[in-house]
Design a protein around this motif. Sequence first.
Motif, PDB file in Angstrom:
ATOM      1  N   ALA A  88      11.151  54.858  23.024  1.00 57.49           N
ATOM      2  CA  ALA A  88      10.593  53.511  22.900  1.00 57.49           C
ATOM      3  C   ALA A  88       9.257  53.401  23.628  1.00 57.49           C
ATOM      4  O   ALA A  88       8.324  52.744  23.143  1.00 57.49           O
ATOM      5  CB  ALA A  88      11.582  52.482  23.449  1.00 57.49           C
ATOM      6  N   ALA A  89       9.141  54.039  24.780  1.00 62.38           N
ATOM      7  CA  ALA A  89       7.889  53.989  25.542  1.00 62.38           C
ATOM      8  C   ALA A  89       6.741  54.630  24.774  1.00 62.38           C
ATOM      9  O   ALA A  89       5.618  54.108  24.765  1.00 62.38           O
ATOM     10  CB  ALA A  89       8.075  54.686  26.888  1.00 62.38           C
ATOM     11  N   VAL A  90       7.018  55.761  24.122  1.00 62.97           N
ATOM     12  CA  VAL A  90       5.969  56.425  23.342  1.00 62.97           C
ATOM     13  C   VAL A  90       5.531  55.553  22.174  1.00 62.97           C
ATOM     14  O   VAL A  90       4.332  55.375  21.923  1.00 62.97           O
ATOM     15  CB  VAL A  90       6.468  57.801  22.855  1.00 62.97           C
ATOM     16  CG1 VAL A  90       5.466  58.418  21.880  1.00 62.97           C
ATOM     17  CG2 VAL A  90       6.686  58.734  24.034  1.00 62.97           C
ATOM     18  N   LEU A  91       6.481  55.004  21.449  1.00 61.47           N
ATOM     19  CA  LEU A  91       6.143  54.168  20.293  1.00 61.47           C
ATOM     20  C   LEU A  91       5.379  52.910  20.725  1.00 61.47           C
ATOM     21  O   LEU A  91       4.382  52.528  20.094  1.00 61.47           O
ATOM     22  CB  LEU A  91       7.414  53.778  19.546  1.00 61.47           C
ATOM     23  CG  LEU A  91       8.212  54.935  18.928  1.00 61.47           C
ATOM     24  CD1 LEU A  91       9.477  54.417  18.272  1.00 61.47           C
ATOM     25  CD2 LEU A  91       7.357  55.702  17.918  1.00 61.47           C
ATOM     26  N   ILE A  92       5.836  52.275  21.793  1.00 61.83           N
ATOM     27  CA  ILE A  92       5.175  51.060  22.264  1.00 61.83           C
ATOM     28  C   ILE A  92       3.791  51.370  22.817  1.00 61.83           C
ATOM     29  O   ILE A  92       2.823  50.631  22.577  1.00 61.83           O
ATOM     30  CB  ILE A  92       6.044  50.359  23.321  1.00 61.83           C
ATOM     31  CG1 ILE A  92       7.334  49.846  22.676  1.00 61.83           C
ATOM     32  CG2 ILE A  92       5.291  49.205  23.978  1.00 61.83           C
ATOM     33  CD1 ILE A  92       8.341  49.308  23.670  1.00 61.83           C
ATOM     34  N   GLY A  93       3.664  52.479  23.550  1.00 68.32           N
ATOM     35  CA  GLY A  93       2.354  52.863  24.086  1.00 68.32           C
ATOM     36  C   GLY A  93       1.346  53.170  22.993  1.00 68.32           C
ATOM     37  O   GLY A  93       0.176  52.771  23.082  1.00 68.32           O
ATOM     38  N   ILE A  94       1.788  53.861  21.950  1.00 73.02           N
ATOM     39  CA  ILE A  94       0.894  54.158  20.824  1.00 73.02           C
ATOM     40  C   ILE A  94       0.516  52.880  20.092  1.00 73.02           C
ATOM     41  O   ILE A  94      -0.650  52.682  19.707  1.00 73.02           O
ATOM     42  CB  ILE A  94       1.570  55.158  19.865  1.00 73.02           C
ATOM     43  CG1 ILE A  94       1.720  56.524  20.547  1.00 73.02           C
ATOM     44  CG2 ILE A  94       0.771  55.302  18.580  1.00 73.02           C
ATOM     45  CD1 ILE A  94       2.470  57.544  19.717  1.00 73.02           C
ATOM     46  N   ALA A  95       1.492  51.982  19.902  1.00 76.52           N
ATOM     47  CA  ALA A  95       1.198  50.713  19.227  1.00 76.52           C
ATOM     48  C   ALA A  95       0.194  49.889  20.008  1.00 76.52           C
ATOM     49  O   ALA A  95      -0.710  49.258  19.431  1.00 76.52           O
ATOM     50  CB  ALA A  95       2.491  49.926  19.023  1.00 76.52           C
ATOM     51  N   ALA A  96       0.299  49.876  21.328  1.00 72.86           N
ATOM     52  CA  ALA A  96      -0.635  49.107  22.149  1.00 72.86           C
ATOM     53  C   ALA A  96      -2.039  49.692  22.102  1.00 72.86           C
ATOM     54  O   ALA A  96      -3.038  48.952  22.075  1.00 72.86           O
ATOM     55  CB  ALA A  96      -0.139  49.059  23.592  1.00 72.86           C
ATOM     56  N   ALA A  97      -2.140  51.023  22.079  1.00 73.39           N
ATOM     57  CA  ALA A  97      -3.449  51.661  22.123  1.00 73.39           C
ATOM     58  C   ALA A  97      -4.142  51.688  20.766  1.00 73.39           C
ATOM     59  O   ALA A  97      -5.377  51.697  20.698  1.00 73.39           O
ATOM     60  CB  ALA A  97      -3.318  53.085  22.662  1.00 73.39           C
ATOM     61  N   THR A  98      -3.383  51.719  19.687  1.00 73.64           N
ATOM     62  CA  THR A  98      -3.980  51.835  18.357  1.00 73.64           C
ATOM     63  C   THR A  98      -4.001  50.510  17.595  1.00 73.64           C
ATOM     64  O   THR A  98      -4.619  50.433  16.535  1.00 73.64           O
ATOM     65  CB  THR A  98      -3.211  52.875  17.521  1.00 73.64           C
ATOM     66  OG1 THR A  98      -1.827  52.487  17.432  1.00 73.64           O
ATOM     67  CG2 THR A  98      -3.289  54.252  18.171  1.00 73.64           C
ATOM     68  N   GLY A  99      -3.312  49.486  18.110  1.00 72.44           N
ATOM     69  CA  GLY A  99      -3.268  48.207  17.421  1.00 72.44           C
ATOM     70  C   GLY A  99      -4.460  47.334  17.757  1.00 72.44           C
ATOM     71  O   GLY A  99      -5.422  47.754  18.416  1.00 72.44           O
ATOM     72  N   SER A 100      -4.396  46.105  17.311  1.00 76.24           N
ATOM     73  CA  SER A 100      -5.466  45.153  17.581  1.00 76.24           C
ATOM     74  C   SER A 100      -5.411  44.689  19.036  1.00 76.24           C
ATOM     75  O   SER A 100      -4.488  45.008  19.779  1.00 76.24           O
ATOM     76  CB  SER A 100      -5.325  43.954  16.637  1.00 76.24           C
ATOM     77  OG  SER A 100      -4.090  43.278  16.871  1.00 76.24           O
ATOM     78  N   ARG A 101      -6.422  43.912  19.412  1.00 80.37           N
ATOM     79  CA  ARG A 101      -6.451  43.388  20.776  1.00 80.37           C
ATOM     80  C   ARG A 101      -5.288  42.441  21.030  1.00 80.37           C
ATOM     81  O   ARG A 101      -4.744  42.396  22.145  1.00 80.37           O
ATOM     82  CB  ARG A 101      -7.773  42.665  21.020  1.00 80.37           C
ATOM     83  CG  ARG A 101      -8.970  43.602  21.162  1.00 80.37           C
ATOM     84  CD  ARG A 101     -10.202  42.805  21.603  1.00 80.37           C
ATOM     85  NE  ARG A 101     -11.348  43.690  21.796  1.00 80.37           N
ATOM     86  CZ  ARG A 101     -12.548  43.267  22.221  1.00 80.37           C
ATOM     87  NH1 ARG A 101     -12.730  41.965  22.476  1.00 80.37           N
ATOM     88  NH2 ARG A 101     -13.532  44.127  22.389  1.00 80.37           N
ATOM     89  N   ALA A 102      -4.899  41.695  20.011  1.00 78.15           N
ATOM     90  CA  ALA A 102      -3.772  40.776  20.168  1.00 78.15           C
ATOM     91  C   ALA A 102      -2.476  41.540  20.428  1.00 78.15           C
ATOM     92  O   ALA A 102      -1.687  41.175  21.309  1.00 78.15           O
ATOM     93  CB  ALA A 102      -3.633  39.902  18.924  1.00 78.15           C
ATOM     94  N   VAL A 103      -2.259  42.625  19.663  1.00 74.17           N
ATOM     95  CA  VAL A 103      -1.060  43.438  19.858  1.00 74.17           C
ATOM     96  C   VAL A 103      -1.067  44.075  21.237  1.00 74.17           C
ATOM     97  O   VAL A 103      -0.057  44.079  21.957  1.00 74.17           O
ATOM     98  CB  VAL A 103      -0.964  44.516  18.761  1.00 74.17           C
ATOM     99  CG1 VAL A 103       0.189  45.482  19.052  1.00 74.17           C
ATOM    100  CG2 VAL A 103      -0.782  43.877  17.398  1.00 74.17           C
ATOM    101  N   ASP A 104      -2.223  44.607  21.631  1.00 68.11           N
ATOM    102  CA  ASP A 104      -2.344  45.220  22.954  1.00 68.11           C
ATOM    103  C   ASP A 104      -2.091  44.190  24.049  1.00 68.11           C
ATOM    104  O   ASP A 104      -1.421  44.479  25.050  1.00 68.11           O
ATOM    105  CB  ASP A 104      -3.731  45.833  23.100  1.00 68.11           C
ATOM    106  CG  ASP A 104      -3.870  46.639  24.392  1.00 68.11           C
ATOM    107  OD1 ASP A 104      -2.835  47.089  24.919  1.00 68.11           O
ATOM    108  OD2 ASP A 104      -5.005  46.805  24.866  1.00 68.11           O
ATOM    109  N   GLY A 105      -2.612  42.988  23.879  1.00 66.78           N
ATOM    110  CA  GLY A 105      -2.411  41.952  24.880  1.00 66.78           C
ATOM    111  C   GLY A 105      -0.958  41.543  25.019  1.00 66.78           C
ATOM    112  O   GLY A 105      -0.458  41.360  26.133  1.00 66.78           O
ATOM    113  N   VAL A 106      -0.257  41.403  23.878  1.00 64.06           N
ATOM    114  CA  VAL A 106       1.151  41.019  23.909  1.00 64.06           C
ATOM    115  C   VAL A 106       1.996  42.106  24.572  1.00 64.06           C
ATOM    116  O   VAL A 106       2.862  41.823  25.419  1.00 64.06           O
ATOM    117  CB  VAL A 106       1.660  40.722  22.487  1.00 64.06           C
ATOM    118  CG1 VAL A 106       3.178  40.544  22.485  1.00 64.06           C
ATOM    119  CG2 VAL A 106       0.985  39.479  21.933  1.00 64.06           C
TER     120      VAL A 106
END
Length: 275
Positions: A88-106
């Motif tokens: 879960a940490a890997v998936l969430i970390g990748i989503a935060a780094a590769t997603g939009s600013r809103a996704v990263d902020g959330v």
Amino acid sequence: MKRHWNRRRKVVLYTVLMALVVLAAFAYGALIPESAAAPDFSQAKLPPSLAHPFGTDWLGRDLFLRTLKGLSVSLTVGVAASLISAVAAVLIGIAAATGSRAVDGVITWIIDLVMGVPHTVLVILISFACGRGLKGLLAGIALTHWTGLARLIRAEVLQLRSQPYIAVSRRLGKSSGWILTRHLLPHLVPQFFVGLILMFPHAILHEASISFLGYGLPPEQPAIGIILAESMKYLSAGMWWLAVCPGLLLVAVVLLIDRLGENLRRIVDPYSAQE
């Protein structure tokens, strides 16, 4: 160069030996039959001896065998919870780094929120909400131990995305999925395994503490936390070995696994590997 290789070989050798010790303790405990720790009232309340290294409890059960059996249960729960949390940490970390600013902020806000609550309290709340027992314990540990690794993965992916070869791949028309599988994920494998092993001792300690408080595994399960909780009733009667021996074994295994993770980090980390 010779001294460097000798030191590295020693670290590798120590790491393999520690891993074998942990695996041997797990395998031996898992193979112990239930009848080996059956009650025998004629042997009740015996202090540690050669016949019973950890003594016997109030029912005459061999505490050494029961502790090893409980240790295998704790290791199983720790491995399952750590693996779920690390993935879960890997998936969430990748989503935060590769997603939009809103996704990263959330995601960053959720990480700060989870890290702001004491782990034990949060594990108890999640375990209680999920109905306690094994399912609730796994959910509680898995949902509270991913934050540190997720933050590390996020920082690593952000750094990798700024590398020139990533920009070249994009100019060549490579898709984001291709870049993720060919460039990003191979660099994250060492962080994943090191984070998984370093997360492991925390998961074991939280499993023992939550079971000790009565919010984890059921009482009939021979886990370390339950053994320690049961021993509290007999400490005033002078049966110190019921808590000291299982507690020391738990601490020794946790320290061994933590040292194993540190050695593995030194092996796979290119900076510390050159020390």
